[in-house]
Design a protein around this motif. Structure first.
Motif, mmCIF file in Angstrom:
data_model
loop_
_atom_site.group_PDB
_atom_site.id
_atom_site.type_symbol
_atom_site.label_atom_id
_atom_site.label_comp_id
_atom_site.label_asym_id
_atom_site.label_seq_id
_atom_site.Cartn_x
_atom_site.Cartn_y
_atom_site.Cartn_z
ATOM 1 N N VAL A 1 0.841 -1.200 0.000
ATOM 2 C CA VAL A 1 0.000 0.000 0.000
ATOM 3 C C VAL A 1 0.877 1.252 0.000
ATOM 4 O O VAL A 1 0.616 2.211 -0.737
ATOM 5 N N ASN A 2 1.924 1.246 0.793
ATOM 6 C CA ASN A 2 2.810 2.420 0.848
ATOM 7 C C ASN A 2 3.464 2.701 -0.499
ATOM 8 O O ASN A 2 3.610 3.859 -0.910
ATOM 9 N N MET A 3 3.870 1.640 -1.208
ATOM 10 C CA MET A 3 4.459 1.819 -2.538
ATOM 11 C C MET A 3 3.471 2.511 -3.479
ATOM 12 O O MET A 3 3.835 3.405 -4.252
ATOM 13 N N ALA A 4 2.215 2.100 -3.401
ATOM 14 C CA ALA A 4 1.188 2.688 -4.261
ATOM 15 C C ALA A 4 0.956 4.153 -3.908
ATOM 16 O O ALA A 4 0.805 5.004 -4.797
ATOM 17 N N ILE A 5 0.938 4.452 -2.619
ATOM 18 C CA ILE A 5 0.759 5.847 -2.192
ATOM 19 C C ILE A 5 1.905 6.707 -2.714
ATOM 20 O O ILE A 5 1.698 7.844 -3.158
ATOM 21 N N GLU A 6 3.097 6.174 -2.677
ATOM 22 C CA GLU A 6 4.247 6.937 -3.174
ATOM 23 C C GLU A 6 4.103 7.228 -4.665
ATOM 24 O O GLU A 6 4.454 8.316 -5.135
ATOM 25 N N GLU A 7 3.563 6.270 -5.416
ATOM 26 C CA GLU A 7 3.345 6.496 -6.848
ATOM 27 C C GLU A 7 2.316 7.590 -7.094
ATOM 28 O O GLU A 7 2.491 8.452 -7.965
ATOM 29 N N VAL A 8 1.214 7.564 -6.348
ATOM 30 C CA VAL A 8 0.189 8.590 -6.527
ATOM 31 C C VAL A 8 0.740 9.954 -6.105
ATOM 32 O O VAL A 8 0.510 10.970 -6.771
ATOM 33 N N ALA A 9 1.491 9.976 -5.011
ATOM 34 C CA ALA A 9 2.070 11.245 -4.545
ATOM 35 C C ALA A 9 3.031 11.830 -5.571
ATOM 36 O O ALA A 9 3.162 13.066 -5.679
ATOM 37 N N LYS B 1 2.014 14.641 -7.825
ATOM 38 C CA LYS B 1 1.895 15.957 -7.180
ATOM 39 C C LYS B 1 0.445 16.442 -7.090
ATOM 40 O O LYS B 1 0.197 17.603 -6.769
ATOM 41 N N MET B 2 -0.515 15.555 -7.367
ATOM 42 C CA MET B 2 -1.907 15.919 -7.122
ATOM 43 C C MET B 2 -2.134 16.068 -5.619
ATOM 44 O O MET B 2 -1.618 15.265 -4.837
ATOM 45 N N PRO B 3 -2.916 17.048 -5.190
ATOM 46 C CA PRO B 3 -3.284 17.107 -3.773
ATOM 47 C C PRO B 3 -4.372 16.088 -3.463
ATOM 48 O O PRO B 3 -5.384 16.013 -4.165
ATOM 49 N N PHE B 4 -4.154 15.285 -2.436
ATOM 50 C CA PHE B 4 -5.164 14.328 -1.996
ATOM 51 C C PHE B 4 -4.986 14.091 -0.506
ATOM 52 O O PHE B 4 -4.077 14.655 0.119
ATOM 53 N N SER B 5 -5.858 13.287 0.074
ATOM 54 C CA SER B 5 -5.818 13.014 1.510
ATOM 55 C C SER B 5 -5.584 11.529 1.742
ATOM 56 O O SER B 5 -6.047 10.702 0.952
ATOM 57 N N ASN C 1 6.099 14.641 0.829
ATOM 58 C CA ASN C 1 4.996 15.047 -0.042
ATOM 59 C C ASN C 1 3.994 15.902 0.728
ATOM 60 O O ASN C 1 2.895 15.460 1.068
ATOM 61 N N PRO C 2 4.340 17.146 0.988
ATOM 62 C CA PRO C 2 3.472 17.997 1.802
ATOM 63 C C PRO C 2 2.153 18.354 1.136
ATOM 64 O O PRO C 2 1.271 18.916 1.800
ATOM 65 N N GLN C 3 1.992 18.061 -0.162
ATOM 66 C CA GLN C 3 0.706 18.324 -0.816
ATOM 67 C C GLN C 3 -0.365 17.317 -0.389
ATOM 68 O O GLN C 3 -1.545 17.486 -0.703
ATOM 69 N N VAL C 4 0.045 16.279 0.337
ATOM 70 C CA VAL C 4 -0.883 15.242 0.790
ATOM 71 C C VAL C 4 -1.321 15.552 2.221
ATOM 72 O O VAL C 4 -0.477 15.701 3.110
ATOM 73 N N ALA C 5 -2.629 15.655 2.436
ATOM 74 C CA ALA C 5 -3.164 15.879 3.777
ATOM 75 C C ALA C 5 -3.292 14.542 4.497
ATOM 76 O O ALA C 5 -3.663 13.537 3.897
ATOM 77 N N VAL C 6 -2.993 14.540 5.794
ATOM 78 C CA VAL C 6 -2.890 13.286 6.550
ATOM 79 C C VAL C 6 -3.975 13.218 7.616
ATOM 80 O O VAL C 6 -4.220 14.178 8.350
#
Length: 306
Positions: free
Chosen positions: A50-58, A61-65, A85-90
């Protein structure tokens, strides 16, 4: 009338003509703003896949949560990815369940710190129904969920919101009150409490994930934020063998959990979604955006929580 006076009068007449709409010219209405879309990617930190996939989406540079399972062993890797990736809200994916066969987790407080929340070997119950049927102690629920939030805050990430893994922490009025109290205590939002229009890709067939996402975005409402819940993972041996004990339909050969999550990853990375963002046909927002705009004091409990 002097020359200077005539010149001044002519200038005023010209300015008035420029300021007034011309006869026969109809003012064009301003284009409607593009709908706002909030992409919430769940189960981050669950495992390396899952983390690998999140890194790909990040990397787009799209903003997402992202909703992070801080109760899981792989959350620390997720923290390092998200710091880059500070564009990602946590947010904190508040967990009271552990649903995967042969891959389980338990409370941050440990079995001894929350004995009413675990099974005989110290793991969270595998289903929401199993948890609700158990003799859970509300005080232990609040201490455990608070511990998950505090672990998140201690990670150094900016935390914007909480939501409920499998819906359990919002499953009945007494649990909702606990979750709402925790959110107020730490100044956090709660997903679905901002009036969002909610859909999930979870139950969509594997082959229809991308078309379902694009179809929903084509119909997105303009008078509210359109929340889309997504679950992504890379196809790895780890994900090939994972088995959801609550969703046998997602474990069938050729359509297992890995196929579902890989298809949702491909939808997130699709050129069609990138084009909608690039051309401004949708405006991506995050829960950090929502907290800045609305603030925790204006959160409202929805009719149904997820």
């Amino acid at each position: 009338m002097t020359h200077a006076t005539r010149l001044a009068a002519a200038t005023l007449a010209l300015l008035a003509a420029c300021a007034s709409p011309q006869r026969g010219v109809v003012a064009q209405p301003s284009p409607a703003p593009a709908p706002e879309v909030l992409l919430r990617l769940d189960d981050v930190g669950m495992n390396h896949s899952v983390n690998m996939a999140i890194e790909e989406v990040a990397a787009t540079k799209m903003p997402f949560s992202v909703s992070v399972l801080f109760a899981c062993p792989w959350y620390q890797e997720a923290v390092e990815i998200l710091k880059r990736n500070p564009q990602v809200a946590v947010g904190v994916h508040l967990a009271l369940n552990s649903e995967w066969r042969n891959y389980r987790w338990g409370p941050v407080l440990g079995k001894g710190g929350a004995p009413s929340l675990v099974d005989s070997v110290g793991y969270f119950h595998s289903s929401g129904e199993g948890f609700l049927a158990s003799h859970y102690d509300l005080g232990e629920v609040e201490r455990e969920l608070s511990a998950q939030v505090e672990r998140a805050l201690a990670s150094g990430l900016k935390i914007s919101y909480v939501d409920a893994h499998m819906g359990t922490a919002l499953a009945n009025p007494e649990l909702r009150e606990v979750t709402e109290r925790i959110a107020r205590r730490y100044g956090l939002g709660i997903s679905t409490y901002f009036g969002e229009d909610y859909v999930s890709l979870w139950g969509e067939p594997v082959a229809a994930k991308k078309s379902s996402l694009l179809g929903h975005l084509a119909r997105a409402k303009r008078d509210t934020v359109n929340l889309v819940e997504v679950h992504v993972a890379e196809r790895t041996p780890e994900m090939e063998v994972i088995y959801d004990m609550n969703a046998p339909e997602q474990n069938a050969p050729g359509a297992g959990v890995v196929a579902h999550r890989k298809a949702e990853l491909e939808a997130m990375l699709s050129p069609e979604l990138a084009d909608l963002v690039r051309t401004g046909k949708i405006r991506l927002v995050t829960y950090e955006t929502m907290m800045t705009r609305i603030g925790p004091e204006k959160l409202r409990r929805p009719n149904s929580s997820r």
